[in-house]
Design an enzyme around this catalytic site. Sequence first.
Site, PDB file in Angstrom:
ATOM      1  N   CYS A 144       0.839  -1.195   0.000  1.00 18.22           N
ATOM      2  CA  CYS A 144       0.000   0.000   0.000  1.00 18.22           C
ATOM      3  C   CYS A 144       0.881   1.255   0.000  1.00 18.22           C
ATOM      4  CB  CYS A 144      -0.965  -0.054   1.179  1.00 18.22           C
ATOM      5  SG  CYS A 144      -2.461   0.878   0.876  1.00 18.22           S
ATOM      6  N   HIS A 175      -3.492  -5.261   0.540  1.00 18.11           N
ATOM      7  CA  HIS A 175      -2.840  -5.782   1.755  1.00 18.11           C
ATOM      8  C   HIS A 175      -2.913  -7.309   1.770  1.00 18.11           C
ATOM      9  CE1 HIS A 175      -2.466  -1.959   4.041  1.00 18.11           C
ATOM     10  NE2 HIS A 175      -3.433  -1.591   3.227  1.00 18.11           N
ATOM     11  N   GLU A 229      -1.414  -9.339   3.540  1.00 18.17           N
ATOM     12  CA  GLU A 229      -1.252  -9.927   4.889  1.00 18.17           C
ATOM     13  C   GLU A 229      -2.570 -10.372   5.506  1.00 18.17           C
ATOM     14  OE1 GLU A 229      -0.702  -6.816   4.061  1.00 18.17           O
ATOM     15  OE2 GLU A 229      -1.414  -5.403   5.574  1.00 18.17           O
TER      16      GLU A 229
HETATM   17  N1  GLN Z   1      -1.990   6.609   2.837  1.00 19.83           N
HETATM   18  C1  GLN Z   1      -2.092   5.856   1.640  1.00 19.83           C
HETATM   19  C2  GLN Z   1      -3.469   5.959   0.996  1.00 19.83           C
HETATM   20  O1  GLN Z   1      -4.404   6.377   1.615  1.00 19.83           O
HETATM   21  C3  GLN Z   1      -1.744   4.415   1.913  1.00 19.83           C
HETATM   22  C4  GLN Z   1      -2.727   3.727   2.798  1.00 19.83           C
HETATM   23  C5  GLN Z   1      -2.207   2.444   3.367  1.00 19.83           C
HETATM   24  O2  GLN Z   1      -1.003   2.199   3.335  1.00 19.83           O
HETATM   25  N2  GLN Z   1      -3.070   1.631   3.955  1.00 19.83           N
HETATM   26  O3  GLN Z   1      -3.613   5.616  -0.161  1.00 19.83           O
END
Ligand code: GLN
Length: 625
Positions: free
Chosen positions: A414, A541, A543
Amino acid sequence: MKYVLVTGGVVSGLGKGVTASSIGVVLKACGLRVTSIKIDPYLNTDAGTMSPFEHGEVFVLDDGGEVDLDLGNYERFLDIKLTRDNNITTGKIYQYVLDKERRGDYLGKTVQVVPHITDAIQEWIERVAVIPVDGKEGPADVCVIELGGTIGDIESMPFIEALGQFSYHVGPGNFCLVHVSLVPVLNVVGEQKTKPTQHSVRGLRGLGLTPNILVCRSAKVLDENVKEKLLQFCHVPAANIITLNDVTNIWHIPLLLRDQKAHEAILKILNLQGVARQPKLEEWTDRAKLCDALHDPVRIAMVGKYTGLSDSYLSVWKVNMSSYQFMHTLMHEQALLHATVACHKKLVVDWVPSTDLEDDTAKEAPDAYKAAWNLLKGADGILVPGGFGDRGVQGKILAAKYARENNVPYLGICLGMQIAVIEFARSVMNLRDANSAEFDPDTRTPCVVFMPEGSKTHMGGTMRLGSRRTYFQVTDCKAAKLYGNVSYVDERHRHRYEVNPDMVPEFESAGLAFVGKDETGKRMEIIELPAHPYFVGVQFHPEFKSRPGQPSALFLGLIAASCGQLDALLQNPSHLSKPIPGRISSNGVFLPKVYQNGHQKGHTHMPAKSLVNGNYYSNANGVHV
Ligand code: GLN
């Protein structure tokens, strides 16, 4: 439907979550279908707005529910998929009741905690318990309900009252109360003290709940006379007093319950003796032993925002390996652990506070700067997890740069992917002011931009949450191969910003490959540097869907690359799922052959069983990798 309620007494942080999940595991191993509900008596409607520094991380479900981490335990331990409604909070219940009140559904009555809130809780439990969560049709046999907090907390009172009524409502034979308590050792003689448990059981009874089973957390196994005392004062039969002593890894916990026949006690109370079989826990036994026996380390530097908390994060990591706090560690660690065990290595996580890698720290705190860079340079692989806000971003960019330039395996999740894209734009494409609109809304080179799925003007609810599909654009890339050459994968998301689609052609001609995109082709989901040994970034994600016996494909890729096994894995995905050669030592420890005397020769002992019956490398979708 049968219900097992798990409550906690004496202190918080006893490992109620892992105990409840492990009870589920043992019941599932007896052939029963199990679902779960977690009750969090706080007022927030969900965990989405809670600071990770206060509450630990947020877990994201397929349906986009942002819930307590314990739901992650249940999903992983029981291999199920829960819904947002499987997490009940005071906020959700009150919101439901107040909405009804505004609609006039209470027909002018005075709306009260008893019966309106307590009824709403019971209705919610009965409604959610029957939702199938294991991919099969029809409701599960048993629903494990974990009540968060400690008996006596003011905020859990309506839940206790509701659950007391609920036990009468479902009737005897359908409700089993397991109370998790602490038996501390106070003096040098090592005497185990039962008084806190006595008090806590008395408190529970005073609130109208009678425990059927006592689970006592303690450093060592309970002495017989201590058990004797507990049964005298707590009125629980000896067979229903279970000790959960400290263990070397969490996978031992279901085994501890099984060894003390906790399942028999529960099945007796639930009138399920005739239906259930003897628990089959070979996979858990093998994994627990294997995990104990692994000692060849793979070092992963986790570069994140730990300011002021790095010590406590560290201690959580250490504590949880020997006790029951494990579940409250970061999701990433568990995904790393699943992958590391699959590669037969011992996981060492080095926490690198990203701010310590930055130039400012070199001047202000040279020791911290040196320590951070030493950790990064000593790592076999680098993981940059998700995050929000611009603090420590420069340090993360430096970590991505270091990994890219030095051929160190890198997985960016992310924000970790967005960071890698910014770094690539700045260093390789010479776009010095490239940035994310999240960190600089006025940046002249926005390579990461705000791309809400819904309204562009309305800020609330603009997060892209839950399961979304990623389509592979090419077959000849590491990510596609690791996922088993499928055409698409469903993974969970939690973000607002994304790679600027207008800049993609520029990036691609500079050598950054976008190997996974959403169905519109506008949202970039997976990046890769084809010439690098393993440089992967994902907008999702992975994970959240990693399982002990089914590590997430991209985490497995990171670990395999970090210990030199990636080529073998990609060429022959079944390579690592062969039975692990080794033997069980006289004291019952599994000794993999490869670790004897530090080399592979000279092993003549009996071969150990397959760790996972050959399906070790499936991802959470059941796709064979
Ligand atoms: N802050 C970034 C976004 O909003 C990444 C979010 C995250 O890593 N969960 O896109």
